[in-house]
Design a protein around this motif. Structure first.
Motif, PDB file in Angstrom:
ATOM      1  N   ALA A  34     -13.725   8.825  -3.645  1.00 28.52           N
ATOM      2  CA  ALA A  34     -12.305   8.798  -3.977  1.00 28.52           C
ATOM      3  C   ALA A  34     -12.086   8.911  -5.484  1.00 28.52           C
ATOM      4  O   ALA A  34     -11.233   9.688  -5.949  1.00 28.52           O
ATOM      5  N   ARG A  38     -10.335  12.020  -7.640  1.00 35.84           N
ATOM      6  CA  ARG A  38      -9.102  11.729  -8.390  1.00 35.84           C
ATOM      7  C   ARG A  38      -9.300  11.938  -9.884  1.00 35.84           C
ATOM      8  O   ARG A  38      -8.476  12.565 -10.547  1.00 35.84           O
ATOM      9  N   THR A  44      -4.567  14.853  -6.163  1.00 35.43           N
ATOM     10  CA  THR A  44      -3.628  13.743  -6.095  1.00 35.43           C
ATOM     11  C   THR A  44      -4.104  12.737  -5.049  1.00 35.43           C
ATOM     12  O   THR A  44      -4.915  13.063  -4.170  1.00 35.43           O
ATOM     13  N   THR A  45      -3.571  11.541  -5.142  1.00 35.86           N
ATOM     14  CA  THR A  45      -3.927  10.520  -4.152  1.00 35.86           C
ATOM     15  C   THR A  45      -3.549  10.980  -2.754  1.00 35.86           C
ATOM     16  O   THR A  45      -4.296  10.775  -1.791  1.00 35.86           O
ATOM     17  N   ALA A  49      -6.059  11.444   0.420  1.00 35.00           N
ATOM     18  CA  ALA A  49      -5.764  10.706   1.651  1.00 35.00           C
ATOM     19  C   ALA A  49      -5.722  11.638   2.849  1.00 35.00           C
ATOM     20  O   ALA A  49      -6.293  11.339   3.911  1.00 35.00           O
ATOM     21  N   GLU A  56      -1.721   7.368   2.595  1.00 32.29           N
ATOM     22  CA  GLU A  56      -1.774   7.476   1.140  1.00 32.29           C
ATOM     23  C   GLU A  56      -1.865   6.118   0.457  1.00 32.29           C
ATOM     24  O   GLU A  56      -2.636   5.959  -0.502  1.00 32.29           O
ATOM     25  N   MET A  59      -5.499   5.004   0.477  1.00 30.77           N
ATOM     26  CA  MET A  59      -6.324   5.711  -0.503  1.00 30.77           C
ATOM     27  C   MET A  59      -5.981   5.256  -1.911  1.00 30.77           C
ATOM     28  O   MET A  59      -6.874   5.105  -2.765  1.00 30.77           O
ATOM     29  N   GLY A  60      -4.709   5.004  -2.173  1.00 31.61           N
ATOM     30  CA  GLY A  60      -4.317   4.506  -3.483  1.00 31.61           C
ATOM     31  C   GLY A  60      -4.984   3.170  -3.798  1.00 31.61           C
ATOM     32  O   GLY A  60      -5.428   2.934  -4.928  1.00 31.61           O
ATOM     33  N   ARG A  62      -7.854   2.190  -2.553  1.00 28.01           N
ATOM     34  CA  ARG A  62      -9.281   2.448  -2.792  1.00 28.01           C
ATOM     35  C   ARG A  62      -9.513   2.874  -4.237  1.00 28.01           C
ATOM     36  O   ARG A  62     -10.446   2.409  -4.906  1.00 28.01           O
ATOM     37  N   ILE A  63      -8.675   3.785  -4.708  1.00 27.15           N
ATOM     38  CA  ILE A  63      -8.851   4.298  -6.066  1.00 27.15           C
ATOM     39  C   ILE A  63      -8.609   3.180  -7.078  1.00 27.15           C
ATOM     40  O   ILE A  63      -9.364   3.027  -8.054  1.00 27.15           O
ATOM     41  N   SER A  64      -7.579   2.369  -6.848  1.00 26.65           N
ATOM     42  CA  SER A  64      -7.305   1.245  -7.752  1.00 26.65           C
ATOM     43  C   SER A  64      -8.454   0.248  -7.746  1.00 26.65           C
ATOM     44  O   SER A  64      -8.835  -0.277  -8.806  1.00 26.65           O
TER      45      SER A  64
END
Length: 319
Positions: A34, A38, A44-45, A49, A56, A59-60, A62-64
């Motif tokens: 991920a 990104r 994009t997120t 996703a 979404e 996935m957001g 996960r990235i955070s």
């Protein structure tokens, strides 16, 4: 066509360091993927996703979480130490391999492949190969991607149905990608011990060089899978080895290898094990056994095109 190689960016060193950071050992594999897509890929997120069929917001998160773990670990933004470099390069290549694999053979959803993901993996692999020109495995991974993705135009019929390798129109394969992949294989294999990606690229090259399915050099492919299995205990490589042995020596030989592989919990429930068994049983004339295994494989895959293909094969064998 896959993305063309572009000139080295001015911030090439930063790009490589960012890849090392995104694939750091403090992150789990899903977070590495991920964060790479990104932060390096620029997706994009929402795009990431959709690629992995998760909401979404998930996935957001996960990235955070990945960014937070990197920050909390205190990992500096610099190249890895010399004694870490080989392991960290391997981690980067593995993440790119996973992204490509999901793009080339989507594990779920209505489409057999996600060309956006495979194209991004190839683009990133080109960057890594350019920044690490002496790394044989970086070259091998790029070659493997090119030689494999070159077949994508022939993998589905006009209605989206799956077309197996033996039945594909090889005239649809992308000759330019094959030529580039073969050149990479020829340039790297003779220089020192080959790694797993180079061996897999050599296998892909043998498939792509065959003018027809009947002309495939299955004994050589089987031998290369044996080399690969000596490098790592990989059940999917063992499954592919069983296929190659069956094509070279007959279905009974392949089925015997499948029996040895069946107790392995890493693959015993995988749809591909049942699909391979079905194919080999069909080759051997056991229509009832093949039908049962095709249905078992269809029940285990989350890919809609694969489900349709496997159920259709089973229906053809109905009494």
């Amino acid at each position: 066509m896959s993305p063309a190689a572009d000139s080295a960016p001015r911030d090439a060193d930063d790009t490589l360091i960012l890849l090392f950071l995104c694939c750091h050992p403090v992150l789990s594999p899903d977070l590495r993927i991920a964060l790479t897509l990104r932060s390096v890929g620029g997706l994009t997120t929402g795009e990431i996703a959709r690629a992995f069929f998760v909401p979404e917001p998930t996935m957001g998160q996960r990235i955070s979480r990945a960014k937070r773990r990197i920050r909390d670990s205190g990992v500096p933004f610099r190249p890895p130490a010399p004694d870490e470099r080989a392991e960290r390069v391997a981690a980067v290549l593995h993440v790119l391999y996973l992204i490509f694999t999901e793009g080339y053979a989507s594990t779920a959803g209505p489409s057999l492949f996600r060309p956006d993901l495979s194209a991004e993996a190839i683009r990133l692999a080109r960057i890594v190969h350019r920044l690490l020109p002496g790394d044989g495995e970086a070259a091998g991974l790029l070659a493997l991607m090119l030689l494999t993705d070159a077949r994508r135009p022939a993998r589905t019929a006009p209605d989206g149905a799956l077309v197996p390798l033996a039945e594909q129109d090889r005239g649809l394969w992308r000759a330019g990608d094959i030529a580039e992949g073969l050149e990479l294989v020829a340039a790297t294999l003779p220089h020192g011990p080959a790694g797993p990606y180079q061996v897999q690229a050599a296998i892909a090259a043998l498939h792509d060089e065959a003018a027809s399915a009947e002309e495939t050099d299955w004994p050589q492919i089987a031998a290369l899978y044996e080399v690969l299995l000596r490098m790592s205990d990989n059940p999917m490589a063992a499954l592919n080895h069983a296929v190659a042995v069956a094509m070279a020596r007959g279905p009974a030989a392949g089925l015997a290898l499948l029996e040895e592989l069946a107790p392995d919990r890493r693959i015993s429930g995988h749809h591909r094990l049942h699909a391979v068994r079905a194919h080999l049983l069909e080759m051997s004339g056991d229509a009832a056994g093949a039908r049962e295994s095709y249905l078992a494989a269809a029940a285990r895959t989350h890919s809609v095109p694969e489900q349709r293909y496997l159920n259709a094969r089973a229906a053809r064998l109905a009494p």
